[in-house]
Structures are given as C-alpha cells and as structure tokens.
Design a protein around this motif. Sequence first.
Motif, PDB file in Angstrom:
ATOM      1  N   ASP A 108       0.838  -1.197   0.000  1.00 17.84           N
ATOM      2  CA  ASP A 108       0.000   0.000   0.000  1.00 17.84           C
ATOM      3  C   ASP A 108       0.877   1.252   0.000  1.00 17.84           C
ATOM      4  O   ASP A 108       1.633   1.486   0.951  1.00 17.84           O
ATOM      5  N   PRO A 109       0.795   2.093  -1.042  1.00 21.18           N
ATOM      6  CA  PRO A 109       1.648   3.286  -1.082  1.00 21.18           C
ATOM      7  C   PRO A 109       1.204   4.391  -0.135  1.00 21.18           C
ATOM      8  O   PRO A 109       1.970   5.335   0.098  1.00 21.18           O
ATOM      9  N   ALA A 110      -0.013   4.291   0.399  1.00 20.20           N
ATOM     10  CA  ALA A 110      -0.486   5.333   1.307  1.00 20.20           C
ATOM     11  C   ALA A 110       0.242   5.227   2.641  1.00 20.20           C
ATOM     12  O   ALA A 110       0.344   4.132   3.211  1.00 20.20           O
ATOM     13  N   PRO A 111       0.768   6.320   3.181  1.00 18.05           N
ATOM     14  CA  PRO A 111       1.405   6.270   4.499  1.00 18.05           C
ATOM     15  C   PRO A 111       0.421   5.756   5.541  1.00 18.05           C
ATOM     16  O   PRO A 111      -0.790   6.006   5.453  1.00 18.05           O
ATOM     17  N   PRO A 112       0.891   5.014   6.534  1.00 15.01           N
ATOM     18  CA  PRO A 112      -0.009   4.419   7.531  1.00 15.01           C
ATOM     19  C   PRO A 112      -0.525   5.432   8.546  1.00 15.01           C
ATOM     20  O   PRO A 112      -0.092   5.479   9.704  1.00 15.01           O
ATOM     21  N   ASP A 113      -1.461   6.244   8.081  1.00 15.09           N
ATOM     22  CA  ASP A 113      -2.107   7.214   8.965  1.00 15.09           C
ATOM     23  C   ASP A 113      -3.243   6.541   9.724  1.00 15.09           C
ATOM     24  O   ASP A 113      -3.743   5.486   9.336  1.00 15.09           O
ATOM     25  N   GLY A 114      -3.686   7.183  10.797  1.00 15.46           N
ATOM     26  CA  GLY A 114      -4.809   6.673  11.566  1.00 15.46           C
ATOM     27  C   GLY A 114      -5.514   7.781  12.295  1.00 15.46           C
ATOM     28  O   GLY A 114      -5.032   8.924  12.334  1.00 15.46           O
ATOM     29  N   PRO A 115      -6.666   7.475  12.906  1.00 15.33           N
ATOM     30  CA  PRO A 115      -7.467   8.521  13.554  1.00 15.33           C
ATOM     31  C   PRO A 115      -6.827   9.114  14.806  1.00 15.33           C
ATOM     32  O   PRO A 115      -7.178  10.215  15.208  1.00 15.33           O
ATOM     33  N   LEU A 116      -5.883   8.396  15.420  1.00 14.07           N
ATOM     34  CA  LEU A 116      -5.265   8.941  16.633  1.00 14.07           C
ATOM     35  C   LEU A 116      -4.365  10.135  16.336  1.00 14.07           C
ATOM     36  O   LEU A 116      -4.361  11.119  17.072  1.00 14.07           O
ATOM     37  N   ALA A 117      -3.583  10.038  15.254  1.00 13.44           N
ATOM     38  CA  ALA A 117      -2.646  11.106  14.883  1.00 13.44           C
ATOM     39  C   ALA A 117      -2.069  10.782  13.515  1.00 13.44           C
ATOM     40  O   ALA A 117      -2.057   9.619  13.101  1.00 13.44           O
ATOM     41  N   PRO A 118      -1.574  11.792  12.793  1.00 19.64           N
ATOM     42  CA  PRO A 118      -0.925  11.520  11.502  1.00 19.64           C
ATOM     43  C   PRO A 118       0.340  10.683  11.699  1.00 19.64           C
ATOM     44  O   PRO A 118       0.936  10.664  12.773  1.00 19.64           O
ATOM     45  N   PHE A 119       0.739   9.999  10.649  1.00 16.45           N
ATOM     46  CA  PHE A 119       1.979   9.219  10.658  1.00 16.45           C
ATOM     47  C   PHE A 119       3.161  10.165  10.468  1.00 16.45           C
ATOM     48  O   PHE A 119       3.296  10.807   9.425  1.00 16.45           O
ATOM     49  N   THR A 120       4.021  10.232  11.471  1.00 17.30           N
ATOM     50  CA  THR A 120       5.210  11.072  11.372  1.00 17.30           C
ATOM     51  C   THR A 120       6.480  10.260  11.179  1.00 17.30           C
ATOM     52  O   THR A 120       7.533  10.826  10.869  1.00 17.30           O
ATOM     53  N   GLY A 121       6.412   8.943  11.382  1.00 15.63           N
ATOM     54  CA  GLY A 121       7.536   8.070  11.096  1.00 15.63           C
ATOM     55  C   GLY A 121       8.462   7.778  12.247  1.00 15.63           C
ATOM     56  O   GLY A 121       9.433   7.044  12.086  1.00 15.63           O
ATOM     57  N   GLY A 122       8.196   8.330  13.427  1.00 20.33           N
ATOM     58  CA  GLY A 122       9.097   8.121  14.548  1.00 20.33           C
ATOM     59  C   GLY A 122       9.115   6.705  15.082  1.00 20.33           C
ATOM     60  O   GLY A 122      10.014   6.340  15.841  1.00 20.33           O
ATOM     61  N   GLU A 123       8.127   5.870  14.693  1.00 15.66           N
ATOM     62  CA  GLU A 123       8.102   4.476  15.133  1.00 15.66           C
ATOM     63  C   GLU A 123       8.706   3.542  14.093  1.00 15.66           C
ATOM     64  O   GLU A 123       8.610   2.317  14.221  1.00 15.66           O
TER      65      GLU A 123
END
Length: 644
Positions: A108-123
């Motif tokens: 899936d090319p879409a970044p793994p965003d979710g309802p809690l917060a945008p995906f920033t990549g720190g994990e």
Amino acid sequence: MVTLVQQPCDGLAATRASVEAQAYPNLRHDIILRTDGAIRFPLIVADEGYDALLILQPGDLLAPDALAALGLQFLLSGADVVVGIRVVFDAGPLGLDAPAAPPGTLVDPAPPDGPLAPFTGGEALLKRSCVQAAGGLDPDAAHPVAALWPRLVRQGAVLARVGRPVLLHSAPGHAAPAMGSGLSVASLTDQGPLGGAGIAHRRLCDALALAGHTVSDHCLAAESPPAAAEWVERFPRTERTLSQGRYDLIVAGNLHGATRRTTILERLTRAVPVAAVLHDLFPVTGRCASPSGCPIIPEGCDARCPSPNAYPQLLPQRIASVYAEKQAILAEPDGPLLLAASAWTESAARALAPRETRVDRIDLAFPTGVFRPRSRAALRRELGLPADDVLVMFAAVIADAPSKGTAELTAILRRAVRPGLRFVVVGRLDDPDSLGIPDLIAAGPIGDEATLAAWYGACDLYVTASRQETFGQTPVEAGLCGTPTIAYRATGLATAVLNGVSGRLVPLEAGALEDALRALIADAPERQRLGALGRIALESRNSHAACAMRLNDVFVARGILPAAAGTGRIRFAPEMLSTFAMAQDRAPGRTGLIPSDASRVVRLARRTKHALVGRDMPPWLRRILYAVATLRRMLRPATRGEVR
C-alpha cells in the motif's frame, strides 16, 4: 537518528533525554534545523558508516529500550523497515496504534495514517541503503518519512514489526476519537482457562479484546462433565447460544476434555465462521494430542493406535471412524480454519489434514508486564532460595509427565549435580523423591502468574527435554523474565526458543542437551547475554499487541475482517499499555491458572493408581468414572435450560 527542529523549539530537551536514556552504544543523534535539511539530509543518507535511520519530531520520546527492540529485529529479520507501537499522549496516554500492514513486502503506497494522529515516522527504523535507493528524504516535507513511504513501496521495501511500544508521540490539545467496533467473538473451550492450553487460549482472547473486539467465553464442561467426554458429542445449550448469538467468529481451543469428536465445530460452521487454535494436534488425528513419531499416522489413524488408553483416551474400535469424521469436517469448504503457533505445528497440520484445509500461523500472547526481569537477588530472598547457587529450573503442569521427557531430564540433572548447583521444579509432583535429584527444590503447582514469574526470574537457567510441543509456553515465560532456555531443536520448541537469542537449541543427539546445560552452567556472562536479548526479542514477538496484530493479518487475509483493516493503522484499547513492563500502572497477573496442590490423600491415591495400572486410563476405569459422573448429574437439581 535525526530530529528536525525550528527555532524556537519546544520539547527538544525531552526528546534528547529519551534518546540518551536508550544507552545504545552505536548511535549518533543529529539535531538539524529545517533550513539546513537540504544540505544535511543527503550527507546523512549517503553515510555508509551507519546501517539505519530514525526520524523524530521535537517532543516525541523513545520508549524504554525502543532502539534495542527495533535494532534487534532489524538484524534478525533483515527487513528494510521495522515498525513498532506508537503511544499517543498529551497530559496522559490517549491511545496506542501501529501500522496495520502485515510483515513482508510493502504493497500500500499510502502512508499508515490513523485517527489517533498523523503518521510522522518516529516508530519506523529505516535501512539507510534502502532510503538512499528510494531517493532519500525530503527535508521540505512536513513529515519526511511519510513523504518517503510511497517510494519505499515502489522500491519493494520489506517490513518487519515489533509488538511493543517504541514511540511516545506528543499530540498537545488532541482529543482521541472513540474506537470503532470490532468483531463479536465467542471463545469456546472444554474446561475454560485451566492448564497450559486453557491459559494460552485465555491470553489469546485477551489480546483480541485489547484490540477492540468483543469476546465472550463458553465452556463445554459447564454442560457435560469431563468424565463423559468419550461418549458425548452434542451440547445443545452451548450450540444454541453460539449459533443464535450473532457472532462474527468462534475461536475454539482444546475441546477433547469435553468430547472426543469435533462434530460440534462442523455444526457451528453452518452458522458462524470457526477458527480452531491448535494448542495440540487433536483436531487432525484419530484421538491423540501429540502424534510425533507415531508409526501408523502416515497411513491414517485406526485400531492399531499404540496408545488408545493415554489421554485423550478412545476405544480402539472407534478410532478409525472418528479419524475419518474429523478429516471430512476439515475438508469441507467452510470447515474450521486451523491456527498454529509454531512453524512445526503449521507444517504438521498441513501434512495431517486434508489438502483443502485452511491453516495459518499466529503468535501466542503473554503478559509481558508480569513476566519481566526483576532483581534476582531480591527474588531469591523473597522465595527463600540460596543466594549464590546456580539454579536450574524445569516445569510443567504435571512436572513428572513422561511426555515432557522427565526420565531423560532427571538422569541428566543427577549426573550434573555438584556443590553450588541446585535444581528447581515447578508443577504437580506427587513424590519429589522419586526423581532422585539431591536437594531438589520442589515449588509445587503455582496458580498465579506473578508468583510463577518470580520463580522464573530467581533462576539462572530453564531446561526442558520435551520433544512434543506444539509451541512451548514455559521457555517464553522464562525468557521474558530474563532466564534463558536449553531445549531440543524439535517440534514447536524450535519456534518458542530463539536459538542464540533467548537460549540454546540442540540437536536430537545423545549428550547434546547435557553438554549445552553444563556449558551454560559454567558461563555466567553468556547466560546474562541470552537473558537480556531474549527478553527484548520475546516481548516484541509475544506481547498481547503482537498476538493481536498477527491475528489481524490472518483475519484480513481470510475475509473475516474487511481489507481496510489491513491498511492504515491497527488501534488498541488504552488498557493495552498496562500489559507492558514500561507502564506506570501495570495490569496484575492472573490467578487460578492450574488447580492448587492436592491433599496428601489425593496424592497417595494417584500414586497408588500409577503403581497398579500406570498413568494410562483403562476402559473399565473410564466407564466407572463416567457412570459416577452421570449419576451425580442425575441426582443434582437441573439448572434452567439444561437438557439431560
């Protein structure tokens, strides 16, 4: 590690402190102004002196031991991207989530965003060479890792996961939206959460509940006594409740303590999808739970069965028909989905079940906040154990069960006896002296997780000579407490023990187990290394969250959950945080795991029975117990809705 900042910058001091607290030896943390990113980013991505990159925002915190967990998985998996769980917080925790994509090549090319917060990549720990091949990081993007994600997918990047928190993501002023409704799941077992299989099943269902699913428990023993199992195959009250309960899924555990047939699963699949967890191999054999080495099973189970009087017992003349019945149930288009917790169990199920049978791998759940390392010296004082001796532990629900390799193990331990070395046994043991181990410390059966964890943590080594395990829970529990395991590279133990990480696996050769045991008894630094690495690796693989994520993968692939559940992020209930050792308020351990130690009279009766007829249960004795159970049931008042 890079933190992109602007001036003035709030939260940077906390971010820097969390990085320093990792005490990770091979680390460089660069604080880069966004205005300098166009110059600094290409240099960092091109620097071959580093293997991996991680990008943090000011205010984000690394969870305790996050880099150790991500780095170990990076090495073990060889993946290009390793992701973990994110805890979103403001004044307190708002929720937990993680990328929902399954391990393997990203799709899936879409970044793994979710309802809690945008995906920033720190994990996400990124392989530096993969980032470079994908074109590098964009310093002008609001979130460089999110902007990189589609290019990672085009690059064919491979994803791996750790099932524990790695990032505490700061979201000031954010209100967490309510969790969506999950599946309605019915858990079906023979005797509830008792014994090894019952414990494993309850933990798996706890993981489902912490991932937002609704789980209700149903126990066949509430409708029919275990002594009737050989003669009972219908459970009208339970079947009616499950068929009419509007469940999305039934997750079945061991049933052979209530019935020797699996026809109940066939009837239930007509109304509700059924997944059967292979806590043993009973669903694919004529009667036995562990057919390893059986001479007839390649041809099919029948009256030639070499052990019809061993649990779960079945009259020889019935074995062939029950075997054929089980095979037919599994071959049906909507037959039960089989879930295997180890590579060996998955392989065995595929070999023994009909070709049409659906089989998937899962990971079992363990309460990693209860089973955690603690001060060994303090635990020994608490339990009254010798302070300076090397303590080697072995354990099982029935500690001297022949299927656990007890005779071989005790012979090894007797030969290893020396001053400064003691052996500890946990589990039901009617006559500790019968093992012939000098100065044996017999803890007896332990019915609560916290006390069991204390015994694991107080010991230096755990050893098992078992060769018949669909998984092997005790090595994982020991490893989570920082105690490495020595075991044979056999059956499910080859998955439960991570060789060279959480313990040592040895070949099925004479002397191999004893040699490995003696070597680790003499090598305290190696025990400490395995204890530290094993804790990190097993928490990442066998936490409740890791189990829930693996089940999510299976349910999406099998159409039990919609495809959308495998994209974006998987969210967990806030209570999931309390299952981890890092939590300030940890969930307490469960109690009542196994029956408490029996009275002296009961122990004597068991020993007498073993002396007279052995450990097996002959047909005449089974019929007597069945008659007594039936009579007791007829004499007691009927409960509401009971069918007799």
